[in-house]
Design a protein around this motif. Structure first.
Motif, short mmCIF file in Angstrom:
data_model
loop_
_atom_site.label_atom_id
_atom_site.label_comp_id
_atom_site.label_asym_id
_atom_site.label_seq_id
_atom_site.Cartn_x
_atom_site.Cartn_y
_atom_site.Cartn_z
N ARG A 125 0.55 -0.80 -0.11
CA ARG A 125 -0.24 -0.02 -0.03
C ARG A 125 1.28 1.18 0.07
O ARG A 125 1.40 1.24 0.98
N GLY A 126 0.56 2.05 -1.12
CA GLY A 126 1.57 3.09 -1.01
C GLY A 126 0.40 4.34 -1.32
O GLY A 126 -0.34 4.36 -1.98
N ILE A 127 1.60 5.27 -1.92
CA ILE A 127 0.54 7.03 -1.99
C ILE A 127 1.13 7.51 -3.47
O ILE A 127 2.23 7.71 -3.45
N VAL A 128 -0.03 7.85 -4.57
CA VAL A 128 0.35 8.47 -5.61
C VAL A 128 -0.50 9.66 -5.70
O VAL A 128 -1.53 10.01 -4.86
N ALA A 129 0.00 10.60 -6.90
CA ALA A 129 -0.29 11.73 -7.03
C ALA A 129 -1.09 11.65 -8.54
O ALA A 129 -0.42 10.46 -9.49
N PRO A 130 -2.01 12.54 -9.33
CA PRO A 130 -1.51 12.00 -10.45
C PRO A 130 -0.67 12.88 -10.77
O PRO A 130 -0.15 14.00 -10.14
N ALA A 131 0.18 12.48 -12.43
CA ALA A 131 1.41 12.64 -13.01
C ALA A 131 1.00 14.70 -13.30
O ALA A 131 0.06 14.97 -13.29
N GLY A 132 2.35 15.08 -13.11
CA GLY A 132 1.95 16.62 -12.92
C GLY A 132 2.00 17.41 -11.85
O GLY A 132 2.12 19.26 -12.57
N ILE A 133 2.26 16.91 -10.61
CA ILE A 133 1.93 17.38 -9.47
C ILE A 133 3.52 18.89 -9.43
O ILE A 133 4.38 17.89 -9.88
N PRO A 134 3.24 19.97 -9.23
CA PRO A 134 4.42 20.80 -9.10
C PRO A 134 5.46 19.87 -7.99
O PRO A 134 5.17 19.24 -7.33
N ALA A 135 6.74 20.30 -8.40
CA ALA A 135 7.94 19.39 -7.71
C ALA A 135 7.87 20.31 -6.36
O ALA A 135 8.12 18.84 -5.29
N ASP A 136 7.70 21.12 -5.88
CA ASP A 136 7.18 21.32 -4.55
C ASP A 136 6.84 20.65 -3.82
O ASP A 136 6.89 20.46 -2.02
N VAL A 137 5.32 20.18 -4.73
CA VAL A 137 4.57 19.64 -4.11
C VAL A 137 4.43 18.18 -3.38
O VAL A 137 4.60 17.88 -2.67
N GLN A 138 4.69 17.56 -4.46
CA GLN A 138 5.73 16.18 -4.06
C GLN A 138 6.73 16.43 -3.73
O GLN A 138 7.28 15.43 -2.26
N ARG A 139 7.63 17.34 -3.32
CA ARG A 139 8.45 17.39 -2.23
C ARG A 139 8.54 16.78 -0.63
O ARG A 139 8.95 16.08 0.08
N ARG A 140 7.57 18.04 -0.93
CA ARG A 140 6.20 18.18 0.59
C ARG A 140 5.74 16.73 1.02
O ARG A 140 5.62 15.88 1.89
#
Length: 326
Positions: free
Chosen positions: A255-270
Motif C-alpha cells: 500500500r502506497g501513495i500516488v498523486a496525479p502526474a504533473g504535480i508541482p515539484a514542491d508539492v511532491q517534495r512536501r
C-alpha cells in the motif's frame, strides 16, 4: 524649471522596483502556500478493509505534518479501478491523492482496458505491506491448509473462495495457490475486505482470501489456515505460513501513495518529506503493528522501479495463467 535628475531617477527606480515586485507576487505559483485547503485521500475499496484502515490511520498523521485536514473518500468498484481512475483524472495540484494496493495497481491494466495507465501518476512512496492469508470459520472442517488442498483436489471448482475483486492481491493469491497445488477453487469477488469478511462470517463463502491484518483481529471467529510471508509474521507468530506447509506462496498487499502526474515539484517534495517522517514515527509504526501490518517504506524512483519489475512478472504470469476472461 529646476529638475534634479538624480532625484527623479531614484524615484523612477523605486517605482519600477515596486511594480516588478508586485508582478512577481501576482505571478507566484498557486502551490507556494500549499496546502491551503483539505486534501482528499482516495481509497478504491469499501470501508473496513485493510487498505481503508491504513489510509484512515495515515490521514491523521499526514494532516498533522501538512497542517491541514486529510479526508478519506471511498470510490468503490472494479477491483479498485474506480478509485485509481478518479485520482488519475484529478487536477495535478496535490489536493487529490490516492492510496494504492499492489498488485492491483499494476495487474488491472494487464487484464483489461482500464481508465488509467501507469504514466497517469506521480509515485510518492509505498508505506506498508500486508501478507495475503486464507481464512475459514473457526468451526470449519478445514483444520490445516493440507485439509483444504486435499478436499480441493477431490472436488475441483466446488469450494468457494472469496476475494476483494478480480485482479487484486487476494484474487492473485488464489491463482498462484491453484497453480502451486494443482487445485481449482470457485472464485467469488467482493468490493472490499469488509463485505468479504461479512460473507465469510455468514458462511456465504468457505474460504476468505484476505490479508493477515484484515483477519488477525477476528481469530476468535475465523481460523487463519496460512499467511503468505516467507516465514511466520512477527506480528502473528501463531499463524503458520504457506511455505512451512509445503506451498511456496509468498504474496503481499503493498500500500502506497500516488498523486496525479504533473504535480508541482514542491508539492511532491512536501508529500515525500511528510511520508518519510511518518514512516519513521514510532507511533505510526505502533499503529501499523496493532493492525498486523508490516512497514515497507520505499519512495519515489525506487518504488516505481519495483512496480515496473512486478509489472513484467505479472505480464509473464498472464501469458501462462490468465486470471480473468475480460
Amino acid at each position: 524649471m529646476n529638475i534634479r535628475l538624480p532625484s527623479l531617477f531614484a524615484r523612477t527606480r523605486r517605482t519600477l522596483t515596486l511594480a516588478i515586485g508586485a508582478l512577481a507576487i501576482g505571478a507566484a505559483p498557486a502551490w507556494a502556500a500549499w496546502p491551503e485547503k483539505p486534501i482528499e485521500l482516495v481509497v478504491g475499496f469499501a470501508a473496513g478493509g485493510g487498505t481503508d484502515i491504513t489510509a484512515r490511520t495515515l490521514a491523521l498523521f499526514l494532516g498533522k505534518h501538512l497542517g491541514t485536514s486529510v479526508v478519506v473518500t471511498n470510490k468503490v468498484g472494479a477491483s479498485g479501478e474506480i478509485g485509481l481512475a478518479y485520482v488519475a483524472k484529478a487536477a495535478p495540484d496535490g489536493y487529490v491523492i490516492g492510496m494504492t494496493n499492489m498488485p492491483g495497481l499494476v495487474t488491472l491494466p494487464i487484464e483489461r482496458k482500464t481508465q488509467f495507465k501507469a504514466s497517469d501518476f506521480s509515485y510518492i512512496a509505498n508505506l506498508v505491506r500486508d501478507p495475503s492469508a486464507f481464512s475459514v470459520l473457526a468451526n470449519s472442517k478445514y483444520k490445516t491448509l493440507n485439509d483444504l488442498v486435499t478436499d480441493a483436489k477431490a472436488h475441483p471448482g466446488e469450494i468457494s473462495y472469496g476475494s476483494t475483486g478480480v485482479g487484486t492481491d487476494d484474487h492473485l493469491a488464489m491463482v498462484l495457490f491453484e497453480r502451486l497445488t494443482g487445485t481449482r477453487l470457485n472464485h467469488v469477488p467482493y468490493n472490499g475486505a469488509g463485505p468479504l469478511r461479512t460473507a465469510v462470517l455468514g458462511g456465504h463463502v468457505v474460504v476468505g482470501g484476505m490479508n493477515l491484518g484484515e483477519v488477525a483481529p477476528f481469530q476468535e471467529k475465523v481460523r487463519v489456515l496460512a499467511q503468505a510471508s516467507n516465514g511466520r509474521s512477527a506480528l502473528a507468530k501463531d499463524v503458520p505460513s504457506f511455505v512451512e506447509q509445503s506451498v511456496g506462496l509468498v504474496f503481499n498487499s503493498e500500500r502506497g501513495i500516488v498523486a496525479p502526474a504533473g504535480i508541482p515539484a514542491d508539492v511532491q517534495r512536501r508529500l515525500t518529506e511528510a511520508l518519510r517522517a511518518i514512516a519513521a514515527d514510532p507511533e505510526f509504526k505502533k499503529q501499523m503493528a496493532s493492525q498486523f501490518t508490516e512497514m515497507d517504506y520505499v519512495e519515489g524512483t525506487a518504488w516505481k522501479a519495483r512496480l515496473d519489475k512486478a509489472t513484467a512478472d505479472f505480464v509473464n504470469l498472464w501469458k501462462t495463467t490468465p486470471w480473468s476472461d475480460k
